[in-house]
Write a protein that holds these residues in place. Structure first.
Motif, PDB file in Angstrom:
ATOM      1  N   GLN A 138       0.824  -1.206   0.000  1.00 31.16           N
ATOM      2  CA  GLN A 138       0.000   0.000   0.000  1.00 31.16           C
ATOM      3  C   GLN A 138       0.854   1.251   0.000  1.00 31.16           C
ATOM      4  N   GLN A 139       0.396   2.233  -0.772  1.00 29.52           N
ATOM      5  CA  GLN A 139       1.036   3.544  -0.745  1.00 29.52           C
ATOM      6  C   GLN A 139      -0.039   4.575  -0.442  1.00 29.52           C
ATOM      7  N   ARG A 140       0.398   5.742  -0.008  1.00 32.29           N
ATOM      8  CA  ARG A 140      -0.566   6.719   0.482  1.00 32.29           C
ATOM      9  C   ARG A 140      -0.357   8.052  -0.224  1.00 32.29           C
ATOM     10  N   VAL A 141      -1.454   8.646  -0.751  1.00 37.78           N
ATOM     11  CA  VAL A 141      -1.355  10.025  -1.250  1.00 37.78           C
ATOM     12  C   VAL A 141      -2.196  10.902  -0.331  1.00 37.78           C
ATOM     13  N   SER A 142      -1.752  12.131  -0.195  1.00 38.14           N
ATOM     14  CA  SER A 142      -2.504  13.035   0.657  1.00 38.14           C
ATOM     15  C   SER A 142      -2.540  14.406  -0.001  1.00 38.14           C
ATOM     16  N   GLY A 143      -3.408  15.232   0.503  1.00 36.54           N
ATOM     17  CA  GLY A 143      -3.508  16.561  -0.086  1.00 36.54           C
ATOM     18  C   GLY A 143      -4.707  17.317   0.447  1.00 36.54           C
ATOM     19  N   LYS A 144      -5.002  18.362  -0.265  1.00 37.17           N
ATOM     20  CA  LYS A 144      -6.064  19.253   0.193  1.00 37.17           C
ATOM     21  C   LYS A 144      -6.890  19.691  -1.012  1.00 37.17           C
ATOM     22  N   GLU A 160      -9.696   6.301  -6.199  1.00 31.91           N
ATOM     23  CA  GLU A 160      -8.609   5.954  -7.107  1.00 31.91           C
ATOM     24  C   GLU A 160      -9.235   5.272  -8.306  1.00 31.91           C
ATOM     25  N   LYS A 161      -8.912   5.771  -9.477  1.00 28.53           N
ATOM     26  CA  LYS A 161      -9.551   5.286 -10.696  1.00 28.53           C
ATOM     27  C   LYS A 161      -9.280   3.793 -10.876  1.00 28.53           C
ATOM     28  N   GLY A 162     -10.312   3.088 -11.214  1.00 25.07           N
ATOM     29  CA  GLY A 162     -10.159   1.663 -11.488  1.00 25.07           C
ATOM     30  C   GLY A 162     -10.125   0.807 -10.247  1.00 25.07           C
ATOM     31  N   THR A 163     -10.266   1.408  -9.088  1.00 28.33           N
ATOM     32  CA  THR A 163     -10.260   0.615  -7.856  1.00 28.33           C
ATOM     33  C   THR A 163     -11.478   1.007  -7.039  1.00 28.33           C
ATOM     34  N   THR A 164     -11.615   0.401  -5.914  1.00 28.12           N
ATOM     35  CA  THR A 164     -12.668   0.832  -5.001  1.00 28.12           C
ATOM     36  C   THR A 164     -12.096   1.678  -3.871  1.00 28.12           C
ATOM     37  N   ASN A 165     -10.810   2.035  -3.995  1.00 28.12           N
ATOM     38  CA  ASN A 165     -10.202   2.876  -2.967  1.00 28.12           C
ATOM     39  C   ASN A 165     -10.867   4.249  -2.991  1.00 28.12           C
ATOM     40  N   ALA A 166     -11.391   4.667  -1.832  1.00 26.33           N
ATOM     41  CA  ALA A 166     -12.105   5.944  -1.812  1.00 26.33           C
ATOM     42  C   ALA A 166     -12.045   6.562  -0.428  1.00 26.33           C
ATOM     43  N   THR A 167     -12.177   7.840  -0.422  1.00 28.44           N
ATOM     44  CA  THR A 167     -12.277   8.543   0.858  1.00 28.44           C
ATOM     45  C   THR A 167     -13.003   9.858   0.618  1.00 28.44           C
ATOM     46  N   LEU A 168     -13.241  10.569   1.719  1.00 30.22           N
ATOM     47  CA  LEU A 168     -13.842  11.906   1.641  1.00 30.22           C
ATOM     48  C   LEU A 168     -12.893  12.891   2.301  1.00 30.22           C
ATOM     49  N   THR A 169     -12.921  14.137   1.835  1.00 32.80           N
ATOM     50  CA  THR A 169     -12.083  15.137   2.506  1.00 32.80           C
ATOM     51  C   THR A 169     -12.711  15.518   3.837  1.00 32.80           C
ATOM     52  N   ASN A 170     -11.860  15.924   4.761  1.00 33.22           N
ATOM     53  CA  ASN A 170     -12.375  16.332   6.059  1.00 33.22           C
ATOM     54  C   ASN A 170     -12.750  17.811   6.040  1.00 33.22           C
ATOM     55  N   ASP A 171     -13.075  18.340   7.200  1.00 30.50           N
ATOM     56  CA  ASP A 171     -13.560  19.718   7.265  1.00 30.50           C
ATOM     57  C   ASP A 171     -12.540  20.730   6.770  1.00 30.50           C
ATOM     58  N   ASP A 172     -11.269  20.375   6.864  1.00 30.40           N
ATOM     59  CA  ASP A 172     -10.248  21.292   6.378  1.00 30.40           C
ATOM     60  C   ASP A 172      -9.915  21.036   4.911  1.00 30.40           C
ATOM     61  N   GLY A 173     -10.706  20.176   4.309  1.00 30.27           N
ATOM     62  CA  GLY A 173     -10.479  19.874   2.902  1.00 30.27           C
ATOM     63  C   GLY A 173      -9.377  18.854   2.675  1.00 30.27           C
ATOM     64  N   GLN A 174      -8.861  18.307   3.770  1.00 25.12           N
ATOM     65  CA  GLN A 174      -7.714  17.406   3.617  1.00 25.12           C
ATOM     66  C   GLN A 174      -8.139  15.953   3.486  1.00 25.12           C
ATOM     67  N   SER A 204       4.560  14.303  -2.508  1.00 21.36           N
ATOM     68  CA  SER A 204       4.220  15.564  -1.869  1.00 21.36           C
ATOM     69  C   SER A 204       2.707  15.728  -1.789  1.00 21.36           C
ATOM     70  N   PRO A 205       2.263  16.460  -0.777  1.00 21.67           N
ATOM     71  CA  PRO A 205       0.819  16.674  -0.666  1.00 21.67           C
ATOM     72  C   PRO A 205       0.316  17.478  -1.866  1.00 21.67           C
ATOM     73  N   LEU A 206      -0.865  17.109  -2.337  1.00 21.14           N
ATOM     74  CA  LEU A 206      -1.458  17.801  -3.483  1.00 21.14           C
ATOM     75  C   LEU A 206      -2.296  18.963  -3.007  1.00 21.14           C
ATOM     76  N   GLU A 207      -2.412  19.957  -3.869  1.00 18.20           N
ATOM     77  CA  GLU A 207      -3.479  20.946  -3.634  1.00 18.20           C
ATOM     78  C   GLU A 207      -4.336  20.978  -4.886  1.00 18.20           C
ATOM     79  N   ILE A 208      -5.569  20.594  -4.743  1.00 15.11           N
ATOM     80  CA  ILE A 208      -6.451  20.467  -5.908  1.00 15.11           C
ATOM     81  C   ILE A 208      -7.576  21.481  -5.784  1.00 15.11           C
ATOM     82  N   THR A 209      -7.769  22.222  -6.860  1.00 13.31           N
ATOM     83  CA  THR A 209      -8.850  23.214  -6.864  1.00 13.31           C
ATOM     84  C   THR A 209     -10.040  22.654  -7.625  1.00 13.31           C
ATOM     85  N   MET A 210     -11.181  22.683  -6.983  1.00 14.51           N
ATOM     86  CA  MET A 210     -12.405  22.225  -7.647  1.00 14.51           C
ATOM     87  C   MET A 210     -13.140  23.442  -8.205  1.00 14.51           C
ATOM     88  N   GLN A 211     -13.613  23.310  -9.409  1.00 16.87           N
ATOM     89  CA  GLN A 211     -14.342  24.416 -10.043  1.00 16.87           C
ATOM     90  C   GLN A 211     -15.831  24.167  -9.925  1.00 16.87           C
TER      91      GLN A 211
END
Lengths: 1107, 516
Positions: A138-144, A160-174, A204-211
């Motif tokens: 297992q490897q881990r990606v993190s971000g905001k 994660e595309k093609g897998t069932t790996n999923a999560t939700l961001t927390n209140d801080d968007g992380q 490195s942690p990602l910063e992703i902007t949602m439009q």
């Protein structure tokens, strides 16, 4: 199929399975109404639940929980059908414990996100790492995840595309997600935002902007006595949020939507800060009654008038002001424009001109948040008609009046520059909101100080708004909403009256000023010409005109949820306005021979309106896949206005005091007093609306309103206004559901009847009016008088392609207005001369509206959206007997001259003018076309008139685009109107060559080839009728998001905004959008420009942040 | 919980319903409603008198009677006073049914008829009723004179029913019987602004004198019996002892501020009193005065040189330096401030010569010559300006104190003289004596002989700009002739005005006059 149980008690069928995949993980966020759901609440899972159920469906349990708490569920119907029956017996257990219990052994599990509980297949939730037997490293990606405004976004689903790996961001968007491979492709989805894929390494942690997804299907639209999801609409409704509004400083909310919605025309009648506007939804449909739409603010239908008193006559400012100017644009959460009758019929006899619903912002639960906005900037003159410079003027004198050498005073001045200035604008707004689940509040304050570009002119506006939303009882079934809005608008008004006589107002005085004559003499005193050739600076000093309007708008609205499906709501509102206007005029400044004839006036005006509304709403899934949403109500409205006016004359200038502060100095017979109170004006209405939604595919809405009005005649006290509409959500049909490209396709069809009762109270009665010591009968009553009615059919198609990256709608409408209200000439002898009647004949407005939104580019750094709307309008009058004249043209030589007619077979307000055929080189005078086709100077323009062109635009256009690059955002809005003709009355009577030799003329008429005679008179002819086509760069704004600074300042944003930047037009006057009022006998005019307050261009520097 | 729920709902509903359910009864609050017992006949009567202000004092009836003749013209001055040609059309007899002077005058005169009728159904005293019937008769006379028929409404309850149309004979009979019926109830004397027996008699005189032309405008014939009626009525008015021709130097007292006190000739006037009520008498100055004069105006209307030349030097009526009571306007140069303003004009406070506005280098000097479209150097100065009413300088702004003169004793005497010449009892010498009794007081020599043409000229001199010229020219058969800035009429249809098209559209009982 899904349904959503949401907090306001409704059950909505939502989310077709086509888009199920990426909605599954989305949180329920509805743009406006449910914005409160986004707030952090630690207490959600601590809410106490009491349940005692035996073998009931999971669905029923969830509903029960929803009743007892304020959480919402997102559930897939199919999942629940597979679920196991539940038996539970708990008393006052915390929600998290209860949930744990009921999901025990179920094929589904749940995710808690704030107060939304998402029910999913178990495998969708379990991180793959938790699956037994998994041995992959297992490897881990993190971000905001953040929004375009750099606000953290909680609850974003990351898979994660093609897998069932999923999560939700927390209140801080992380977020942090274990991935199966690197680099991993992450799919981010969130309701109301555009889904995106991101490739991520682990380093490195990602910063992703949602439009934000501008064409989101989940927009909530306020439809009058309730709300609806946009996708459930059957009528034609345009919904605008702050992101869609025009940028910059606007005084009144109608300017926020100028050019932003199809079918809606907003004209600034004047460049004056806080000046009046003309708003038309789908064209004009009345001859005599009001044509402005009904404005409804937070459920309060407004009277459409303002307590701002009228001018004191003569040289004071004459613009009526904008009745909506007390609203603070910063408080507005949405403006919903109901356009077709199926949408407006719920407003019955006041709905015929469309309805604009303004919803103000509400408090959000959570820790108190303060938003601060500040902007400052300057305005200057955008455009004006060009007059001769001193040099050109000398040439003109030499050409036209060579004998008059005295007219050249040797100087070189620009009088227009002298009366205009670069004006500073400051605008501040602050709001605080917060609360908890049971009590939310929002408090806001605003201050605007906008100086006009005319010297001495200014608008100051203070606004405060307090709103609170409370829930009582353990069950939270008793609610109470309160809203208090208080505002003061004070104005220093420039003396720009369009009703002035030949001496003109400061605009004509400045345009006509002899450019060789210095404005100040050698001693520095204002140069004097004559009492009727006035130095514009003298006018500015001689007239002082002040207006203050205080507005208090309050409402209180308790509600009670009788059952889960049934809610009762009461709303009581009180709108109170007081206006005061004072003016004084120093006679000796204009005419040194008349130093003791100063005058002053005080006008007071009050308006007091009451409203009482009862509504009962019902929402239920009455059968499988059939949802019923209904509302019935009763409404009472009363409007009461009164005014009094005092004036005095014969003042000499005493110590610089303002005469209106000591009117008692004037001798008694030089004072006058008037007062008036309106007749009772009440409306009593019963209304009902039923909406049916079958399987999210077939929608039906039916409304009816029964209105009674004191204004209607004895024999017609009540009227019914029905409407029906259908919509078919094609994209939910099986044959389209799996389409790759189509993400929305909806067909709408509607019909309805609406009314217009905007005529004066008392029109149905025989009335005797008072004047000096006498009584005369002023009106002959018409007990059969009734509302004017419009029937509209509307057919529309909403579409969205490529996951709604391209979306829009197209609508066809045909509105037929009959029983037009008109004040008809009485057969004399008779009182007053007029009788209010409903005319035979009909007015037809027909058109097509088109709106398109496209998301052109979207990637990590760039996001580019373009939106456009267009409206094609045709307007025609049929079956009218005779003709009615209007459009009072003004100026010397134009007394009693009217330019437009209402006549069968022509558009409303068609121009009726002589046709100009050039200047006869022999005589230097105008040639006109005769009715028999002859052309010459002997053709009398008064007797040879034609129907020529219409002041109504053929089409309207609005274009907006925004481009975001990293933290920069550029927004540009343009709007235009085409195909209409304007009468340049300023040119006709103020700037002609006959001004020479003492007054300046327009560059346009200085033509040595034409050789026009200085004694050529102007006539109301096509010479001054110009094409009004224009495209305006209404505003452009560049902002940079700095983000958070330290812990205190959040989301700091700076921007630079330009308003009214450019106008592309062939029109030679001030502004192709100016609409000087030329109402005659109460019949409105359109498309005249006469000595208006000039338009301004504004640049602003703004900043906003939150604490 | 259930009790609480019920209680809450009940409270909310009660609170709500207590405001609800109105019967939608509309109440007027600054106006009175039909049937109100407070509609006071004396207030209505003042309203009826005031209804005459608009047609008489606001360039409506006046324009139709004077601008259409050789006595007055509203020239277009460059771009100014074009106003869609409506003024030119009146002078040149090229008007049509859309001309706004037609519609406005027709409407306001008939509204006066209605307002007067309305007094009658609100319990007036006999005198109030008689005054109201006089106002109605006067307005009907004017409509008959201008349009050749009179719409008349008996039923005042339903205005959607069109009024009937009285043809000339019916109208004359109606007005005659009305005036005779009310004589007994009208006051024998009193202020001129209250309808009196003498006012009614003067109107009857006008009716008898003009009857022939009302019945046949192209070639009127005058019945000696009617002429004798005119003479008898004139004699009765004289016998009332209330009037005398103004003594020398006092001709303009009849039109001066407070003429209700100083005039000896006025028989019926419209009341104008500062701080009380009145009509827009300011228009009499506004329409003629130049911008730079005091009173200032809109630099418009003028008379024509041929008309001016009817006067001889020394005629007081040409104009004088009117002497005001102290402190109102000092006029150090003793300049002419009433009458025909011609030549250089002066600032009446400091006696400085006035200049034109554009170009400001040009002296403000009114010329004899004027064309219907003026231009060039004399744009602002063309035309002699008659100013019959002495401006009321004592009122800073608002209602001036000059009552508007409708009937005047000099007119009574001139009408009697005309009736004698047209076959009534008496000799031409009797008629000449009447005319000369006026001329003597006006500072001009007595006539040695009197023909109808000379009488018309004398009426032109004595009654200039008082609103009777068109009637006179028609009666004397001269209305269709050419005069300055007007060609001969193409046909006789212009002897009556066209019925306003807006009224034809709403009243099926109206038939457009022939030729329009």
């Amino acid at each position: 199929m899904f349904f959503i149980l949401c907090r306001n008690g409704c059950i909505r069928i939502a989310f077709p399975s086509l888009i199920l995949k990426f909605i599954l993980f989305m949180k329920l966020v509805l743009f406006i109404i449910f914005i409160t759901c986004m707030q952090v609440s630690a207490s959600a899972l601590a809410q106490q639940i009491t349940l005692s159920e035996q073998n009931v469906s999971l669905q029923k349990i969830l509903r029960e929980i929803r009743k007892q708490s304020d959480v919402d569920f997102i559930v897939k119907t199919a999942q629940l059908q597979q679920s196991n029956p539940v038996t539970i017996n708990v008393t006052k257990q915390p929600l998290d414990k209860v949930l744990e219990q009921i999901f025990q052994g179920q094929p589904v599990d749940y995710l808690v996100d704030n107060k939304t509980i998402i029910v999913l297949d178990k495998k969708a939730i379990q991180p793959s790492s938790n699956l037994p037997g998994e041995s992959v490293k297992q490897q881990r990606v993190s971000g905001k995840v953040i929004t375009a405004n750099s606000e953290p976004l909680a609850g974003v689903s990351i898979t994660e595309k093609g897998t069932t790996n999923a999560t939700l961001t927390n209140d801080d968007g992380q977020f942090s997600l274990q991935v199966a491979s690197t680099p991993a492709v992450l799919v981010l989805t969130y309701i109301g935002y555009v889904s995106q894929e991101v490739t991520a390494g682990t380093n490195s942690p990602l910063e992703i902007t949602m439009q934000q997804d501008l064409a989101s299907l989940e927009e909530v639209v306020v439809v009058g006595y309730g709300t609806a999801q946009k996708k459930d609409l059957t009528g034609s409704v345009a919904s605008l949020q702050p992101k869609d509004f025009n940028k910059g400083t606007v005084v009144s909310p109608d300017q926020l939507i100028q050019g932003r919605a199809s079918g809606v025309m907003v004209i600034n009648n004047t460049g004056q800060p806080g000046g009046s506007t003309t708003v038309r939804i789908r064209g004009n449909s009345s001859i005599r009654a009001g044509n402005n739409p009904l404005f409804v603010v937070d459920g309060i239908p407004l009277s459409g008038t303002s307590a701002r008193p009228g001018d004191g006559g003569g040289g004071y400012g004459s613009d009526d002001g904008n009745p909506l100017s007390y609203l603070n644009p910063n408080d507005i959460a949405s403006m919903d424009i109901l356009k077709d009758a199926s949408a407006t019929a719920i407003y019955g006899s006041r709905g015929a001109n469309g309805v604009i619903i303004i919803t103000t912002k509400r408090g959000q639960s959570g820790t108190p948040t303060m938003n601060v906005m500040a902007s400052t900037g300057f305005s200057n003159l955008l455009n004006r008609p060009q007059v001769l410079s001193a040099e050109q003027f000398r040439q003109a004198l030499a050409f036209y009046t060579p004998d008059d050498e005295a007219a050249d005073h040797g100087g070189s001045v620009n009088a227009f520059d002298a009366i205009t200035r670069t004006a500073i604008t400051q605008n501040y707004a602050l709001d605080v909101s917060g609360g908890n689940e049971s009590a939310k509040y929002r408090l806001s304050a605003g201050y605007l100080n906008q100086n006009g570009i005319i010297e001495t002119d200014r608008l100051r506006k203070f606004t405060t708004n307090l709103s609170g939303n409370f829930k009582f009882l353990e069950s939270k079934k008793l609610g109470l909403d309160i809203n208090i809005l208080a505002a003061q608008n004070s104005e220093n008004i420039a003396p720009i009256n369009v009703g002035v006589g030949f001496e003109g107002n400061i605009i004509s005085q400045a345009l006509q000023w002899n450019p060789t004559l210095p404005l100040h003499d050698n001693e520095g005193e204002l140069a004097y010409q004559s009492p009727t050739l006035i130095n514009p600076l003298t006018s500015l000093a001689a007239y002082k005109d002040r207006s203050t309007v205080n507005t208090l708008l309050t409402s209180i609205s308790p509600s009670y949820k009788i059952t889960d499906e049934l809610e009762y709501r009461l709303m009581y509102s009180l709108t109170s306005q007081t206006g005061r206007r004072t003016g004084r005029y120093i006679a000796g400044m204009i005419n040194p021979n008349n130093i003791n004839n100063g005058s002053a006036y005080i006008h007071n005006n009050t308006e007091m309106n009451h409203q009482l509304t009862h509504t009962l709403s019902f929402n239920k899934e009455i059968a499988t896949s059939l949802n019923l949403n209904a509302v019935v109500g009763y409404e009472y409205l009363s409007f009461d206005t009164r005014w009094n006016a005092e004036s005095g004359s014969g003042f000499s200038n005493l110590g610089g005091l303002d005469y209106y502060d000591y009117l008692d100095y004037a001798i008694a017979s030089n004072r006058s007093v008037d007062s008036y109170r309106s007749p009772t004006n009440e409306l009593q209405s019963f209304f009902a609306r039923v909406s049916l939604n079958f399987a999210d595919r077939y929608l039906f809405t039916g409304t009816i309103r029964r209105d009674g009005s004191t204004k209607f005649g004895e024999n017609n006290k009540y009227a019914n206004f029905p409407s029906i509409a259908f919509a078919w959500n094609l994209y939910n049909e099986s044959f389209l559901r799996d389409s790759e490209h189509i993400s929305n396709l909806k067909l709408r069809l509607g019909w309805g009847m609406t009314g217009n009762q905007e005529f004066p109270s008392g029109a149905s009665k025989d009335r005797f009016v008072f004047s000096a010591q006498s009584i005369t009968q002023a009106n002959f009553g018409n007990p059969d008088l009734r509302w004017e009615s419009s029937s509209t059919i509307n057919a529309g198609l909403d579409f969205g392609f490529f996951r709604n990256r391209l979306s829009g709608s197209i609508d066809y409408f045909r509105k037929t207005t009959t029983d037009a209200l008109f004040e008809q000439t009485l057969a004399q002898p008779a009182p007053g001369g007029r009788l209010w009647v409903n005319l035979d004949g009909e007015i037809i407005n027909e058109g097509v509206e088109l709106a398109l939104n496209g998301n052109i580019v979207q990637n990590d750094n760039w996001n580019w959206n373009i939106g456009a709307n267009a409206t094609f309008l045709k307007n025609n009058v049929n079956g009218l007997l005779g003709y009615y004249e209007t459009a009072a043209l003004r100026g010397q030589g134009f007394s009693g001259v009217l330019g437009q007619r209402m006549v069968s077979g022509q558009p409303l307000n068609v121009w009726y003018l002589a046709i100009f055929e050039g200047i006869d080189p022999e005589t230097g005078t105008s040639m006109y076309r005769g009715l028999d086709g002859t052309i010459g100077t002997s053709v009398d323009p008064a007797l040879n008139k034609f129907y020529v062109n219409s002041p109504n635009p053929d089409y309207l256009l609005g274009i907006s685009t925004d481009v975001a690059y990293k933290r920069f955002t550029l927004t540009v809005n343009m709007h235009g109107a085409f195909g209409h003709y304007l009468f340049n009355n300023t040119m006709a009577t103020v700037l002609g060559v006959n001004n020479l030799s003492n007054r300046n003329i327009s560059e346009e008429v200085f033509d040595t080839q034409a050789g026009e005679s200085t004694s050529n008179s102007a006539a109301p002819s096509t010479r001054y009728l110009e094409k009004g086509d224009f495209l305006k760069l209404s505003n452009a704004s560049l902002s940079y998001n700095i983000g958070n600074i330290g812990k205190a300042i959040r989301n700091l944003n700076i921007s630079i905004t330009g308003q009214n930047l450019l106008v592309f037009t062939g029109y030679t006057g001030f502004d192709p959008e100016v609409n000087t009022d030329g109402t005659q006998d109460g019949i409105p005019s359109l498309g005249i420009e006469y000595l208006p307050y000039p338009p301004a261009r504004t640049f602003l520097l703004g900043l906003n942040f939150s604490l | 919980m259930n009790t609480f729920k019920l209680y809450s709902i009940a409270c909310l509903l009660l609170a709500g319903l207590s405001f609800s359910c109105t019967d939608l009864d509309e109440r007027l609050r600054s106006e009175l409603e039909e049937g109100s017992t407070n509609v006071n006949p004396s207030d209505l009567l003042i309203g009826a008198y005031s209804a005459l202000n608009e047609p008489y004092q606001q360039e409506q009836r006046w324009v139709l009677e004077e601008i259409s003749t050789d006595a007055a013209m509203a020239p277009t001055r460059g771009g100014d006073w074009d106003d869609n040609g409506m003024h030119r059309a009146i002078h040149q007899h090229t008007w049509n049914a859309d001309n706004s002077y037609m519609n406005n005058t027709f409407r306001t005169l008939l509204t006066a008829q209605f307002q007067a009728s309305n007094v009658l159904r609100n319990n007036p005293t006999p005198q109030q009723a008689a005054e109201a019937r006089f106002i109605r008769a006067l307005s009907m006379y004017d409509v008959l004179n201008l349009w050749g028929m009179v719409p008349y409404r008996e039923d005042l309850d339903n205005f959607r029913e069109p009024p009937i149309t009285l043809q000339p004979t019916e109208a004359i009979d109606f007005i005659t019987s009305e005036l005779n019926a009310i004589l007994g109830d009208l006051p024998a004397s009193g202020k001129a602004y209250v309808a009196s027996q003498n006012a009614a008699k003067t109107l009857l005189m006008k009716l008898y004198l003009n009857k022939g032309s009302f019945l046949n405008r192209e070639s009127p014939t005058f019945d000696p019996a009617d002429m004798n009626q005119v003479i008898t009525l004139a004699d009765e008015i004289t016998a009332s002892g209330q009037y005398e021709i103004s003594p020398p130097g006092k001709y303009f007292d009849n039109f001066a501020p407070h003429n209700d006190a100083v005039s000896t000739e006025n028989i019926f006037t419209l009341y104008n009193e500062f701080g009380v009520r009145g009509g827009n008498i300011d228009r009499t100055w506004n329409t003629i005065a130049h911008y730079n004069m005091t009173p200032g105006g809109w630099n418009g209307w003028c008379t024509l040189s041929d008309y001016y030349d009817l006067f001889e030097e020394g005629d007081e009526r040409l104009g004088i330096a009117y002497e005001y009571p102290a402190d109102t306007m000092n006029n150090p140069g003793h300049r002419r401030n009433v009458g025909f303003l011609i030549g250089q004009q002066y600032n009446l406070e400091n006696d400085q010569p006035l200049m034109a506005r554009n170009p400001a280098s040009q002296p403000l000097s009114f010329t004899r010559e004027v064309t219907i479209r003026t231009s060039g150097a004399t744009l602002e100065t063309a035309g002699i300006r008659p100013m019959k009413y002495a401006f009321d300088y004592s009122v800073p702004s608002g209602q001036r104190n000059n009552d508007w003169v409708v009937f005047r004793y000099a007119d009574v005497l001139l009408m009697k003289a005309e009736a004698i010449l047209r076959g009534g009892t008496g000799t031409p010498a009797n008629a000449m004596a009447l005319v000369n009794s006026i001329r003597t007081n006006r500072g001009v020599a007595a006539l040695g002989a009197l023909t109808l043409d000379e009488l018309l000229d004398e009426r032109g001199r004595e009654l200039y700009w008082e609103g009777w010229r068109r009637q006179d020219l028609i009666r004397f058969g001269k209305f269709l002739e050419p005069w300055q800035e007007k060609a001969a009429d193409p046909g006789p249809h212009t002897l009556v005005y066209p019925i306003p098209s807006q009224q034809i559209a709403v009243n099926p009982n109206l038939e457009q006059n022939p030729g329009y």
